[in-house]
Write an enzyme that holds these catalytic residues in place. Structure first.
Site, short mmCIF file in Angstrom:
data_model
loop_
_atom_site.label_atom_id
_atom_site.label_comp_id
_atom_site.label_asym_id
_atom_site.label_seq_id
_atom_site.Cartn_x
_atom_site.Cartn_y
_atom_site.Cartn_z
N ARG A 115 -10.71 1.64 0.94
CA ARG A 115 -9.37 2.14 0.64
C ARG A 115 -9.37 2.86 -0.71
O ARG A 115 -10.15 2.52 -1.60
CB ARG A 115 -8.36 0.99 0.59
CG ARG A 115 -8.10 0.31 1.92
CD ARG A 115 -7.12 -0.82 1.73
NE ARG A 115 -6.90 -1.57 2.97
CZ ARG A 115 -5.95 -1.32 3.85
NH1 ARG A 115 -5.12 -0.31 3.62
NH2 ARG A 115 -5.81 -2.04 4.93
N LYS A 128 -10.33 -1.30 8.84
CA LYS A 128 -10.72 -0.07 8.16
C LYS A 128 -12.23 0.15 8.30
O LYS A 128 -13.02 -0.78 8.29
CB LYS A 128 -10.36 -0.14 6.66
CG LYS A 128 -8.85 -0.28 6.41
CD LYS A 128 -8.11 0.95 6.85
CE LYS A 128 -6.62 0.80 6.65
NZ LYS A 128 -5.86 1.98 7.11
N HIS A 168 6.90 0.21 7.72
CA HIS A 168 7.27 0.89 8.97
C HIS A 168 7.43 -0.19 10.04
O HIS A 168 7.17 -1.38 9.80
CB HIS A 168 6.25 1.96 9.35
CG HIS A 168 4.83 1.48 9.46
ND1 HIS A 168 4.39 0.66 10.49
CD2 HIS A 168 3.74 1.71 8.68
CE1 HIS A 168 3.10 0.41 10.34
NE2 HIS A 168 2.68 1.02 9.24
N ASP A 173 -4.87 -9.52 13.32
CA ASP A 173 -5.98 -9.05 12.47
C ASP A 173 -6.14 -9.89 11.21
O ASP A 173 -7.12 -9.72 10.47
CB ASP A 173 -5.76 -7.58 12.10
CG ASP A 173 -4.49 -7.35 11.30
OD1 ASP A 173 -3.56 -8.17 11.41
OD2 ASP A 173 -4.42 -6.36 10.55
N GLN A 231 -6.88 -13.79 -0.69
CA GLN A 231 -5.79 -14.21 0.18
C GLN A 231 -5.84 -15.71 0.43
O GLN A 231 -4.80 -16.36 0.57
CB GLN A 231 -5.81 -13.45 1.52
CG GLN A 231 -4.49 -13.60 2.25
CD GLN A 231 -4.42 -12.84 3.55
OE1 GLN A 231 -4.34 -13.43 4.62
NE2 GLN A 231 -4.42 -11.52 3.46
N THR A 237 0.82 -1.22 0.00
CA THR A 237 0.00 0.00 0.00
C THR A 237 0.85 1.27 0.00
O THR A 237 0.34 2.36 -0.23
CB THR A 237 -0.94 0.01 1.22
OG1 THR A 237 -0.16 -0.18 2.41
CG2 THR A 237 -1.95 -1.12 1.13
N LYS A 254 4.82 5.07 16.43
CA LYS A 254 4.52 6.45 16.06
C LYS A 254 5.35 7.41 16.91
O LYS A 254 5.56 7.19 18.09
CB LYS A 254 3.04 6.75 16.29
CG LYS A 254 2.09 6.03 15.34
CD LYS A 254 2.09 6.69 13.97
CE LYS A 254 1.00 6.08 13.08
NZ LYS A 254 0.94 6.74 11.76
N THR A 255 5.79 8.50 16.29
CA THR A 255 6.47 9.57 17.00
C THR A 255 5.74 10.87 16.67
O THR A 255 4.76 10.87 15.91
CB THR A 255 7.94 9.70 16.56
OG1 THR A 255 7.98 10.12 15.18
CG2 THR A 255 8.67 8.37 16.70
N HIS A 290 5.13 -3.12 10.84
CA HIS A 290 5.07 -4.30 9.97
C HIS A 290 6.08 -5.37 10.35
O HIS A 290 6.02 -6.48 9.82
CB HIS A 290 5.35 -3.89 8.52
CG HIS A 290 4.33 -2.99 7.90
ND1 HIS A 290 4.65 -1.78 7.33
CD2 HIS A 290 3.00 -3.12 7.76
CE1 HIS A 290 3.56 -1.20 6.85
NE2 HIS A 290 2.54 -2.00 7.11
#
Length: 419
Positions: free
Chosen positions: A86, A82, A45, A193, A172, A40, A233-234, A48
């Site tokens: 998307r 979601k 990041h 998930d 999938q 995607t 996350k930052t 993953h």
């Protein structure tokens, strides 16, 4: 300690479709197993990472990992997690992303030897499939009621879900079936998930493969932080594996700033340090937490894994220079990494600059009077050296590789002058 026992000790296993069957299969022979990611974006990041690092643990135990980058499923979009559809990407975008992700994943696995990793793209089989084949050969085996019972689908029924995303779980499932038939792949591994998609794959294998066929699913937990904030996350956003999005220094800093409450858990999750090594770090951490030995080990292991030894040493050098104030020892490349987020001011031309005027122009201070006071009081540093002359003029010698001058006001306020 067996592989499964090690994974349990690390807290990595969340669900297994058949714990006894998985353990028995792993103990008898080399097993092929896969984990997938949809392209995607053009970079992974750190959110993953855990499934693929877990897949790597299986390879270290002598099993063959299959890494799937979903060039086909990436064109559809997984409804998992979601609340809305998307935004569809073009085939060209997705295939470019596939190549970027494959390069990042290639750094994690060993592709040589009997258990050498295999890299696949599901566009190679799903992209060639016509609609009638999809409906007759695969759709016939998966009931609508079965799909509606999946959390990823049922959670979207009130807000709406397109037929495109509704069929994602079948696509999938076809991946698992294809890898089972063509690569003898017995296990799919994924995040928690992905449980619904994994079990749909097992359903398809059960109905389409020879009687007595055995395949399994295993999921890992969602990575959380003890304070309830989102992992990875930052303030500036996600922590990417692409060094152009997140520099090795920033990557190193993320891990070294791990909280005391999370560091041992992350050592177990993300590093390949042994149980004995982690327990020794835990004892050191409990005895002398101020030394932050566990955080340093975590940061070093992760930065070395993703960016290599040279980038790790560079990150450590930048960290030490910022701590000591000896910033003139840094190269221009290292300054660009370490001072990426500090306030900056661009100067054009090569003329000499009067320090007092520069402090005001760069908005480091509010007035020339304040600038002169700060300089005379020893509060201003140029490239780590204190300057106390209010009539000081910057020269070429103050420009690191002709590109940067670092000005510090007080103990911690850094400013970057760019040429």
């Amino acid at each position: 300690m067996s592989l499964i026992e090690d994974l349990k000790w690390r807290g990595i296993i969340y669900q297994q479709t058949d714990e006894e069957g998985i353990s028995e299969a792993l103990s008898k022979e080399m097993v092929s197993l896969y984990c997938g990611i949809d392209p995607t974006g053009d970079s992974m990041h750190i959110g993953h990472l855990l499934p693929f690092l877990t897949l790597r643990r299986f390879q270290q135990a002598g099993h063959r990992p299959i890494i799937l980058v979903g060039g086909a499923t990436g064109l559809i979009g997984d409804p998992s997690g979601k609340k809305e559809e998307r935004q569809l990407q073009t085939i060209e975008q997705v295939q470019d992303n596939v190549q970027s992700l494959q390069k990042q994943l290639a750094k994690i696995f060993d592709f040589d030897g009997d258990s050498g990793a295999v890299m696949v793209n599901n566009f190679d089989w799903a992209g060639k499939m016509d609609l009638v084949t999809f409906l007759r050969d695969y759709g016939k085996h998966i009931g609508v009621n079965y799909m509606l019972a999946k959390d990823t689908i049922s959670s979207r029924l009130d807000t709406g879900i397109s037929f495109t995303e509704f069929t994602y779980t079948i696509l999938q499932a076809i991946d698992f079936y294809h890898l089972y038939e063509n690569h003898n792949c017995k296990i799919q591994l994924g995040g928690s998930d992905q449980w619904g998609n994994i079990t749909t794959g097992l359903e398809l294998i059960r109905k389409m493969s020879a009687e007595g066929s055995k395949a399994y699913g295993l999921t890992i937990p969602l990575v959380t932080k003890s304070d309830g904030t989102k992992f990875g996350k930052t303030e500036s956003g996600a922590v990417w594996l692409d060094r152009d999005k997140t520099s090795p220094y920033e990557f190193y800093q993320f891990w070294i700033n791990t909280s005391d409450a999370d560091v041992i858990k992350y050592l177990k999750y993300f590093t390949f340090l042994s149980k004995e090594e982690i327990e020794a770090l835990e004892q050191s951490f409990e005895a002398e937490p101020h030394l932050r030995a566990a955080q340093k080990a975590l940061a070093e292991e992760m930065t070395r894994l993703i960016h290599g030894e040279e980038a790790l040493q560079q990150a450590i050098k930048i960290t030490q220079a910022l701590f000591s104030g000896e910033v003139k020892e840094l190269s221009a490349e290292e300054i660009a990494q370490g001072f990426k987020d500090v306030p900056s001011f661009s100067v054009e031309g090569t003329e000499e600059l009067r320090l007092v005027e520069l402090l005001v122009d760069a908005k480091i201070v509010s007035s020339k009077r304040q600038a002169r006071e700060d300089v005379q009081n020893g509060a201003v540093y140029i490239n780590g050296d204190r300057v106390t002359e209010s009539n000081y003029t910057l020269s070429d010698a103050d420009r690191i590789e002709g590109q940067f001058t670092i000005i510090r006001r007080g103990k911690k306020k850094y400013f970057l002058i760019k040429y």
